[in-house]
Design a protein around this motif. Sequence first.
Motif, PDB file in Angstrom:
ATOM      1  N   THR A  42     -15.318  25.840  66.963  1.00  0.00           N
ATOM      2  CA  THR A  42     -15.324  24.598  66.190  1.00  0.00           C
ATOM      3  C   THR A  42     -16.225  23.609  66.922  1.00  0.00           C
ATOM      4  O   THR A  42     -15.962  23.271  68.077  1.00  0.00           O
ATOM      5  CB  THR A  42     -13.899  24.023  66.045  1.00  0.00           C
ATOM      6  OG1 THR A  42     -13.080  25.021  65.444  1.00  0.00           O
ATOM      7  CG2 THR A  42     -13.898  22.782  65.191  1.00  0.00           C
ATOM      8  N   HIS A  57     -22.302  20.342  49.548  1.00  0.00           N
ATOM      9  CA  HIS A  57     -22.210  21.754  49.189  1.00  0.00           C
ATOM     10  C   HIS A  57     -23.402  22.499  49.779  1.00  0.00           C
ATOM     11  O   HIS A  57     -24.339  21.884  50.292  1.00  0.00           O
ATOM     12  CB  HIS A  57     -22.130  21.946  47.665  1.00  0.00           C
ATOM     13  CG  HIS A  57     -23.376  21.539  46.941  1.00  0.00           C
ATOM     14  ND1 HIS A  57     -23.741  20.246  46.711  1.00  0.00           N
ATOM     15  CD2 HIS A  57     -24.365  22.299  46.399  1.00  0.00           C
ATOM     16  CE1 HIS A  57     -24.888  20.192  46.058  1.00  0.00           C
ATOM     17  NE2 HIS A  57     -25.293  21.430  45.860  1.00  0.00           N
ATOM     18  N   SER A 116     -18.492  29.566  53.151  1.00  0.00           N
ATOM     19  CA  SER A 116     -17.501  29.077  54.087  1.00  0.00           C
ATOM     20  C   SER A 116     -16.289  28.528  53.350  1.00  0.00           C
ATOM     21  O   SER A 116     -16.421  27.705  52.444  1.00  0.00           O
ATOM     22  CB  SER A 116     -18.110  27.987  54.975  1.00  0.00           C
ATOM     23  OG  SER A 116     -17.150  27.484  55.860  1.00  0.00           O
ATOM     24  N   GLU A 117     -15.123  29.014  53.749  1.00  0.00           N
ATOM     25  CA  GLU A 117     -13.888  28.448  53.198  1.00  0.00           C
ATOM     26  C   GLU A 117     -13.665  27.038  53.738  1.00  0.00           C
ATOM     27  O   GLU A 117     -12.980  26.239  53.128  1.00  0.00           O
ATOM     28  CB  GLU A 117     -12.703  29.340  53.549  1.00  0.00           C
ATOM     29  CG  GLU A 117     -12.744  30.683  52.874  1.00  0.00           C
ATOM     30  CD  GLU A 117     -11.590  31.569  53.289  1.00  0.00           C
ATOM     31  OE1 GLU A 117     -10.613  31.069  53.902  1.00  0.00           O
ATOM     32  OE2 GLU A 117     -11.660  32.776  52.996  1.00  0.00           O
ATOM     33  N   ARG A 118     -14.245  26.790  54.900  1.00  0.00           N
ATOM     34  CA  ARG A 118     -14.141  25.475  55.529  1.00  0.00           C
ATOM     35  C   ARG A 118     -15.558  24.935  55.742  1.00  0.00           C
ATOM     36  O   ARG A 118     -16.126  25.092  56.816  1.00  0.00           O
ATOM     37  CB  ARG A 118     -13.396  25.583  56.859  1.00  0.00           C
ATOM     38  CG  ARG A 118     -11.949  26.051  56.705  1.00  0.00           C
ATOM     39  CD  ARG A 118     -11.287  26.279  58.045  1.00  0.00           C
ATOM     40  NE  ARG A 118     -11.943  27.290  58.875  1.00  0.00           N
ATOM     41  CZ  ARG A 118     -11.698  28.601  58.810  1.00  0.00           C
ATOM     42  NH1 ARG A 118     -10.833  29.075  57.964  1.00  0.00           N
ATOM     43  NH2 ARG A 118     -12.322  29.433  59.605  1.00  0.00           N
ATOM     44  N   PRO A 119     -16.154  24.341  54.703  1.00  0.00           N
ATOM     45  CA  PRO A 119     -17.540  23.859  54.841  1.00  0.00           C
ATOM     46  C   PRO A 119     -17.639  22.754  55.888  1.00  0.00           C
ATOM     47  O   PRO A 119     -16.657  22.064  56.172  1.00  0.00           O
ATOM     48  CB  PRO A 119     -17.868  23.332  53.450  1.00  0.00           C
ATOM     49  CG  PRO A 119     -16.574  23.105  52.779  1.00  0.00           C
ATOM     50  CD  PRO A 119     -15.581  24.036  53.395  1.00  0.00           C
ATOM     51  N   PRO A 120     -18.813  22.603  56.468  1.00  0.00           N
ATOM     52  CA  PRO A 120     -19.004  21.527  57.453  1.00  0.00           C
ATOM     53  C   PRO A 120     -18.715  20.163  56.825  1.00  0.00           C
ATOM     54  O   PRO A 120     -18.990  19.935  55.652  1.00  0.00           O
ATOM     55  CB  PRO A 120     -20.488  21.639  57.825  1.00  0.00           C
ATOM     56  CG  PRO A 120     -20.907  22.997  57.394  1.00  0.00           C
ATOM     57  CD  PRO A 120     -20.026  23.377  56.252  1.00  0.00           C
ATOM     58  N   ARG A 121     -18.147  19.293  57.618  1.00  0.00           N
ATOM     59  CA  ARG A 121     -17.949  17.904  57.201  1.00  0.00           C
ATOM     60  C   ARG A 121     -19.058  17.094  57.854  1.00  0.00           C
ATOM     61  O   ARG A 121     -19.263  17.168  59.075  1.00  0.00           O
ATOM     62  CB  ARG A 121     -16.572  17.394  57.626  1.00  0.00           C
ATOM     63  CG  ARG A 121     -15.443  18.113  56.894  1.00  0.00           C
ATOM     64  CD  ARG A 121     -14.095  17.498  57.193  1.00  0.00           C
ATOM     65  NE  ARG A 121     -13.929  17.069  58.570  1.00  0.00           N
ATOM     66  CZ  ARG A 121     -13.136  17.648  59.457  1.00  0.00           C
ATOM     67  NH1 ARG A 121     -12.418  18.686  59.127  1.00  0.00           N
ATOM     68  NH2 ARG A 121     -13.048  17.181  60.685  1.00  0.00           N
ATOM     69  N   ARG A 146     -19.179  18.257  61.678  1.00  0.00           N
ATOM     70  CA  ARG A 146     -17.997  18.965  62.183  1.00  0.00           C
ATOM     71  C   ARG A 146     -17.976  20.318  61.483  1.00  0.00           C
ATOM     72  O   ARG A 146     -17.770  20.386  60.274  1.00  0.00           O
ATOM     73  CB  ARG A 146     -16.723  18.180  61.909  1.00  0.00           C
ATOM     74  CG  ARG A 146     -16.659  16.895  62.700  1.00  0.00           C
ATOM     75  CD  ARG A 146     -15.364  16.121  62.423  1.00  0.00           C
ATOM     76  NE  ARG A 146     -15.274  14.986  63.301  1.00  0.00           N
ATOM     77  CZ  ARG A 146     -14.736  15.005  64.516  1.00  0.00           C
ATOM     78  NH1 ARG A 146     -14.208  16.109  64.978  1.00  0.00           N
ATOM     79  NH2 ARG A 146     -14.715  13.917  65.261  1.00  0.00           N
ATOM     80  N   ASP A 206     -16.538  24.214  61.424  1.00  0.00           N
ATOM     81  CA  ASP A 206     -15.575  25.229  61.823  1.00  0.00           C
ATOM     82  C   ASP A 206     -16.235  26.579  61.602  1.00  0.00           C
ATOM     83  O   ASP A 206     -16.314  27.072  60.482  1.00  0.00           O
ATOM     84  CB  ASP A 206     -14.300  25.084  60.994  1.00  0.00           C
ATOM     85  CG  ASP A 206     -13.210  26.042  61.428  1.00  0.00           C
ATOM     86  OD1 ASP A 206     -13.522  27.034  62.141  1.00  0.00           O
ATOM     87  OD2 ASP A 206     -12.052  25.812  61.052  1.00  0.00           O
ATOM     88  N   ARG A 217     -15.340  29.404  63.219  1.00  0.00           N
ATOM     89  CA  ARG A 217     -14.487  30.417  63.849  1.00  0.00           C
ATOM     90  C   ARG A 217     -14.597  31.773  63.184  1.00  0.00           C
ATOM     91  O   ARG A 217     -14.284  32.781  63.798  1.00  0.00           O
ATOM     92  CB  ARG A 217     -13.029  29.962  63.862  1.00  0.00           C
ATOM     93  CG  ARG A 217     -12.801  28.810  64.846  1.00  0.00           C
ATOM     94  CD  ARG A 217     -11.380  28.377  64.829  1.00  0.00           C
ATOM     95  NE  ARG A 217     -11.138  27.691  63.547  1.00  0.00           N
ATOM     96  CZ  ARG A 217      -9.973  27.215  63.193  1.00  0.00           C
ATOM     97  NH1 ARG A 217      -8.927  27.329  63.981  1.00  0.00           N
ATOM     98  NH2 ARG A 217      -9.826  26.607  62.024  1.00  0.00           N
TER      99      ARG A 217
END
Length: 180
Positions: free
Chosen positions: A36, A59, A111-116, A131, A133, A135
Amino acid sequence: MPSGFPCSVSLTPFAPSRRSVVRALDAHLQEPTPGTYVLRYVLDADLSRLRIPGTRPSHHVDGLWKHTCFEMFVRKATDAPAYYELNASPSTEWAIYTFDGYHQNMAPVSSERPPRIRVTHEPNRLEIEIRADLRGLPHAAEIALAAVIEDDNGTLSYWALKHAASKPDFHHPDSFVLKP
């Protein structure tokens, strides 16, 4: 180059120019938990003379490097050619790609957790915090940081920790100089 995180570094232009409106470009990298990353770029420049895209829905978008874009390249192992690339635009659009080797077999990563991405504008300063993730991707062995900056005439300048080729090439294996 610094080893370990957090670290703060300055990027340099591929071809310094007296006409450049960019005075400095610094990057700050942290890895609060394995895989992360918190990456903050601080651009000191006359922003009125740069093309900074306005905010759009966050997106995945291909081709962000054709305009102002901030990038991180992560090599999976020191002795292996595979790596991945994260692109982030001040528009809050992003892209993540994997490569099997130097410019080989580029594939987008969903990505299920896209960058913020958070962007702060001041008259002579642009700060973009990413930010990410990551992982789900292999842990970093080596990292390269880079940016493409577009001026008001549409001219691109290329910034990196290390320019390892005779032309701008952020993917060059010798550009990966940060070690976690």
